[in-house]
Design a protein around this motif. Sequence first.
Motif, PDB file in Angstrom:
ATOM      1  N   ALA A 109       0.815  -1.220   0.000  1.00  0.00           N
ATOM      2  CA  ALA A 109       0.000   0.000   0.000  1.00  0.00           C
ATOM      3  C   ALA A 109       0.848   1.270   0.000  1.00  0.00           C
ATOM      4  CB  ALA A 109      -0.911  -0.003   1.216  1.00  0.00           C
ATOM      5  N   ASP A 110       2.058   1.188   0.571  1.00  0.00           N
ATOM      6  CA  ASP A 110       2.763   2.441   0.846  1.00  0.00           C
ATOM      7  C   ASP A 110       3.830   2.797  -0.172  1.00  0.00           C
ATOM      8  OD1 ASP A 110       1.262   2.669   3.139  1.00  0.00           O
ATOM      9  OD2 ASP A 110       2.650   1.350   4.228  1.00  0.00           O
ATOM     10  N   ARG A 111       3.460   2.874  -1.396  1.00  0.00           N
ATOM     11  CA  ARG A 111       4.464   3.272  -2.388  1.00  0.00           C
ATOM     12  C   ARG A 111       4.346   4.774  -2.577  1.00  0.00           C
ATOM     13  NH1 ARG A 111       6.816  -1.402  -4.873  1.00  0.00           N
ATOM     14  NH2 ARG A 111       5.621  -3.195  -4.227  1.00  0.00           N
ATOM     15  N   THR A 112       5.441   5.452  -2.285  1.00  0.00           N
ATOM     16  CA  THR A 112       5.372   6.918  -2.264  1.00  0.00           C
ATOM     17  C   THR A 112       6.398   7.575  -3.161  1.00  0.00           C
ATOM     18  OG1 THR A 112       6.858   6.836  -0.377  1.00  0.00           O
ATOM     19  CG2 THR A 112       4.497   7.081   0.110  1.00  0.00           C
ATOM     20  N   LYS A 113       7.268   6.783  -3.761  1.00  0.00           N
ATOM     21  CA  LYS A 113       8.351   7.455  -4.496  1.00  0.00           C
ATOM     22  C   LYS A 113       8.615   6.852  -5.867  1.00  0.00           C
ATOM     23  CE  LYS A 113      12.666   5.118  -3.377  1.00  0.00           C
ATOM     24  NZ  LYS A 113      13.820   4.942  -2.517  1.00  0.00           N
ATOM     25  N   VAL A 114       9.293   7.668  -6.663  1.00  0.00           N
ATOM     26  CA  VAL A 114       9.765   7.257  -7.986  1.00  0.00           C
ATOM     27  C   VAL A 114      11.278   7.414  -7.993  1.00  0.00           C
ATOM     28  CG1 VAL A 114       9.768   7.915 -10.437  1.00  0.00           C
ATOM     29  CG2 VAL A 114       7.608   7.855  -9.172  1.00  0.00           C
ATOM     30  N   VAL A 115      11.966   6.470  -8.582  1.00  0.00           N
ATOM     31  CA  VAL A 115      13.409   6.617  -8.783  1.00  0.00           C
ATOM     32  C   VAL A 115      13.621   7.106 -10.217  1.00  0.00           C
ATOM     33  CG1 VAL A 115      15.635   5.420  -8.853  1.00  0.00           C
ATOM     34  CG2 VAL A 115      13.943   4.826  -7.087  1.00  0.00           C
ATOM     35  N   ALA A 116      14.414   8.163 -10.356  1.00  0.00           N
ATOM     36  CA  ALA A 116      14.661   8.741 -11.681  1.00  0.00           C
ATOM     37  C   ALA A 116      16.154   9.016 -11.822  1.00  0.00           C
ATOM     38  CB  ALA A 116      13.862  10.027 -11.852  1.00  0.00           C
ATOM     39  N   GLY A 123       9.364  15.509 -19.591  1.00  0.00           N
ATOM     40  CA  GLY A 123       8.257  16.380 -19.949  1.00  0.00           C
ATOM     41  C   GLY A 123       8.014  17.423 -18.879  1.00  0.00           C
ATOM     42  N   ARG A 124       7.048  18.301 -19.131  1.00  0.00           N
ATOM     43  CA  ARG A 124       6.871  19.474 -18.269  1.00  0.00           C
ATOM     44  C   ARG A 124       5.563  19.480 -17.483  1.00  0.00           C
ATOM     45  NH1 ARG A 124      10.392  23.885 -19.389  1.00  0.00           N
ATOM     46  NH2 ARG A 124      11.964  23.250 -20.875  1.00  0.00           N
ATOM     47  N   THR A 125       4.836  18.391 -17.515  1.00  0.00           N
ATOM     48  CA  THR A 125       3.614  18.313 -16.707  1.00  0.00           C
ATOM     49  C   THR A 125       3.982  17.916 -15.272  1.00  0.00           C
ATOM     50  OG1 THR A 125       3.408  16.106 -17.631  1.00  0.00           O
ATOM     51  CG2 THR A 125       2.021  17.809 -18.599  1.00  0.00           C
ATOM     52  N   ALA A 126       2.968  17.880 -14.387  1.00  0.00           N
ATOM     53  CA  ALA A 126       3.263  17.779 -12.953  1.00  0.00           C
ATOM     54  C   ALA A 126       4.057  16.528 -12.593  1.00  0.00           C
ATOM     55  CB  ALA A 126       1.963  17.828 -12.155  1.00  0.00           C
ATOM     56  N   ALA A 127       3.601  15.351 -13.018  1.00  0.00           N
ATOM     57  CA  ALA A 127       4.300  14.127 -12.624  1.00  0.00           C
ATOM     58  C   ALA A 127       5.546  13.907 -13.478  1.00  0.00           C
ATOM     59  CB  ALA A 127       3.348  12.929 -12.735  1.00  0.00           C
ATOM     60  N   ALA A 128       5.418  14.075 -14.796  1.00  0.00           N
ATOM     61  CA  ALA A 128       6.581  13.883 -15.673  1.00  0.00           C
ATOM     62  C   ALA A 128       7.668  14.904 -15.342  1.00  0.00           C
ATOM     63  CB  ALA A 128       6.156  14.007 -17.134  1.00  0.00           C
ATOM     64  N   SER A 137      14.253  25.222 -12.149  1.00  0.00           N
ATOM     65  CA  SER A 137      14.172  26.560 -12.752  1.00  0.00           C
ATOM     66  C   SER A 137      12.827  26.812 -13.416  1.00  0.00           C
ATOM     67  CB  SER A 137      15.305  26.745 -13.757  1.00  0.00           C
ATOM     68  OG  SER A 137      15.184  25.789 -14.772  1.00  0.00           O
ATOM     69  N   TRP A 138      12.039  25.754 -13.730  1.00  0.00           N
ATOM     70  CA  TRP A 138      10.765  26.006 -14.428  1.00  0.00           C
ATOM     71  C   TRP A 138       9.576  25.287 -13.822  1.00  0.00           C
ATOM     72  CZ3 TRP A 138       9.062  21.283 -15.906  1.00  0.00           C
ATOM     73  CH2 TRP A 138      10.001  20.300 -16.210  1.00  0.00           C
ATOM     74  N   TYR A 139       9.767  24.399 -12.841  1.00  0.00           N
ATOM     75  CA  TYR A 139       8.672  23.514 -12.406  1.00  0.00           C
ATOM     76  C   TYR A 139       7.466  24.291 -11.880  1.00  0.00           C
ATOM     77  CZ  TYR A 139       6.364  19.412 -10.429  1.00  0.00           C
ATOM     78  OH  TYR A 139       5.465  18.435 -10.138  1.00  0.00           O
ATOM     79  N   ALA A 140       7.732  25.235 -10.975  1.00  0.00           N
ATOM     80  CA  ALA A 140       6.731  26.204 -10.498  1.00  0.00           C
ATOM     81  C   ALA A 140       5.653  25.668  -9.552  1.00  0.00           C
ATOM     82  CB  ALA A 140       6.072  26.964 -11.657  1.00  0.00           C
ATOM     83  N   PHE A 141       5.322  24.372  -9.627  1.00  0.00           N
ATOM     84  CA  PHE A 141       4.345  23.858  -8.665  1.00  0.00           C
ATOM     85  C   PHE A 141       4.953  23.878  -7.259  1.00  0.00           C
ATOM     86  CE2 PHE A 141       3.186  21.441 -12.610  1.00  0.00           C
ATOM     87  CZ  PHE A 141       1.957  22.053 -12.807  1.00  0.00           C
ATOM     88  N   PRO A 142       4.141  24.065  -6.218  1.00  0.00           N
ATOM     89  CA  PRO A 142       4.714  24.182  -4.874  1.00  0.00           C
ATOM     90  C   PRO A 142       5.346  22.879  -4.376  1.00  0.00           C
ATOM     91  CG  PRO A 142       2.307  24.234  -4.777  1.00  0.00           C
ATOM     92  CD  PRO A 142       2.685  24.298  -6.224  1.00  0.00           C
ATOM     93  N   ARG A 143       4.896  21.748  -4.886  1.00  0.00           N
ATOM     94  CA  ARG A 143       5.509  20.479  -4.493  1.00  0.00           C
ATOM     95  C   ARG A 143       5.270  19.456  -5.606  1.00  0.00           C
ATOM     96  NH1 ARG A 143       0.779  21.215  -1.847  1.00  0.00           N
ATOM     97  NH2 ARG A 143       1.846  22.587  -0.414  1.00  0.00           N
ATOM     98  N   THR A 144       6.089  18.397  -5.581  1.00  0.00           N
ATOM     99  CA  THR A 144       5.894  17.340  -6.579  1.00  0.00           C
ATOM    100  C   THR A 144       4.841  16.357  -6.053  1.00  0.00           C
ATOM    101  OG1 THR A 144       7.705  16.052  -5.613  1.00  0.00           O
ATOM    102  CG2 THR A 144       8.265  17.525  -7.425  1.00  0.00           C
ATOM    103  N   PRO A 145       4.150  15.634  -6.927  1.00  0.00           N
ATOM    104  CA  PRO A 145       3.075  14.743  -6.461  1.00  0.00           C
ATOM    105  C   PRO A 145       3.582  13.526  -5.683  1.00  0.00           C
ATOM    106  CG  PRO A 145       3.080  14.910  -8.877  1.00  0.00           C
ATOM    107  CD  PRO A 145       4.230  15.698  -8.392  1.00  0.00           C
TER     108      PRO A 145
END
Length: 379
Positions: A109-116, A123-128, A137-145
């Motif tokens: 149940a507790d999967r919270t991270k992605v390894v990159a 890409g430039r959308t929230a998750a990608a 320098s461009w993400y702009a969202f206050p936090r990642t999902p």
Amino acid sequence: HRLDLEIVEGSGNRVLTRDGHELIDFYGGHAVAALGYGHPQLVSALADQAKRLIFQTNLVELEARHQACEALANFAPPGLDRVFLVNSGAEANENALRLAFRMSGRNTADRTKVVALKGGFHGRTAAAGACTHGHESWYAFPRTPFDVQWVPPDDPDALKAAVDDATAALILEPVQGLAGAYPLSCEVLQAARSATEHHGALLIADEVQCGMGRTGTAFAIEDAGVTPDILTTAKGLAGGFPAGAVLASAELADALPKGALGTTFGGGPMACAGILTVVQCLSAPGVLDQVAELGRRIRDRCCVGPVREIQGRGFLLGLRCGRPAREVLPELRRQGILAGGATDPDIVRLMPPLTLGTSEVEALERALTELSSNSKDSP
Ligand code: PLP
């Protein structure tokens, strides 16, 4: 950063600028023009489809979609049998990441991270964008999902150590495009496969740039004998008509509840006509062999002029120069060659149409030979 150039027309593997210069296109509109410009089969497939039916929603069956998905699944390595069509690379990765959180969570149940990977671009959308290295320098969202753990692209041990039971997915480009056509080693790709399998995480191969024949095989990861759980592709997929795809195993796709994925324009008939034509053209005998062969030829012969070494495969190549790419690129244009840059400032990136021929590669060799090896302003 715009290139100082206006393109008004393209024909074959060449483009024509507003001021009347013809350039051999080693840039491909950023790895998109897989069949070059005005390819007769692509033009007629799009024209015919436009006359018949420009658009219909993916809530209805379409023969064009059925044919495109079947052709793409056959083109892909065995085990990636289901296709969901979207509109861009970022949208494909956004959906792949959503699938990973949804499906890897079945056991834990507790999967919270992605390894990159450091150097990766997704890409430039929230998750990608969250998994794109250097996004600050461009993400702009206050936090990642989700949390993202970064590992170097050349360290299988670091990668194995990073993937754990909290990992939903490991996302990587088998050949890192924007980083300068940097190829991941077989060792890294195999470590990625075994670590994700071991921990029940999904392996996502982002082949938005390096896929669709660009490295001389249908998809770049095939070279390492690795099959990912999910593969994303876009760019050259429909030869320039906007399209992206998420490919997954039947097991993964069949377990998805209805409504888990959706899109308005994805899988529209025009994109599907483009996808079918690109797959057919790239599957013709000898086409991808020629991409591999000419890529090898560039690697063997183009370490001349400013070029010190060459990385990458097929038609995704990074020419590491002894001086900044921003100096070399305009000089190459004056010699009739259009190429691209990379985040590495010393790399000139080649991502031409897959239809490029020997004479055009010879023209690149001649052009590079004409350029000086050192900066004019170096001592
Ligand atoms: N992934 C990779 C490897 C890319 O190179 C790109 C774009 O350059 C993307 C994802 C994002 O694709 P798009 O610009 O179509 O959203």
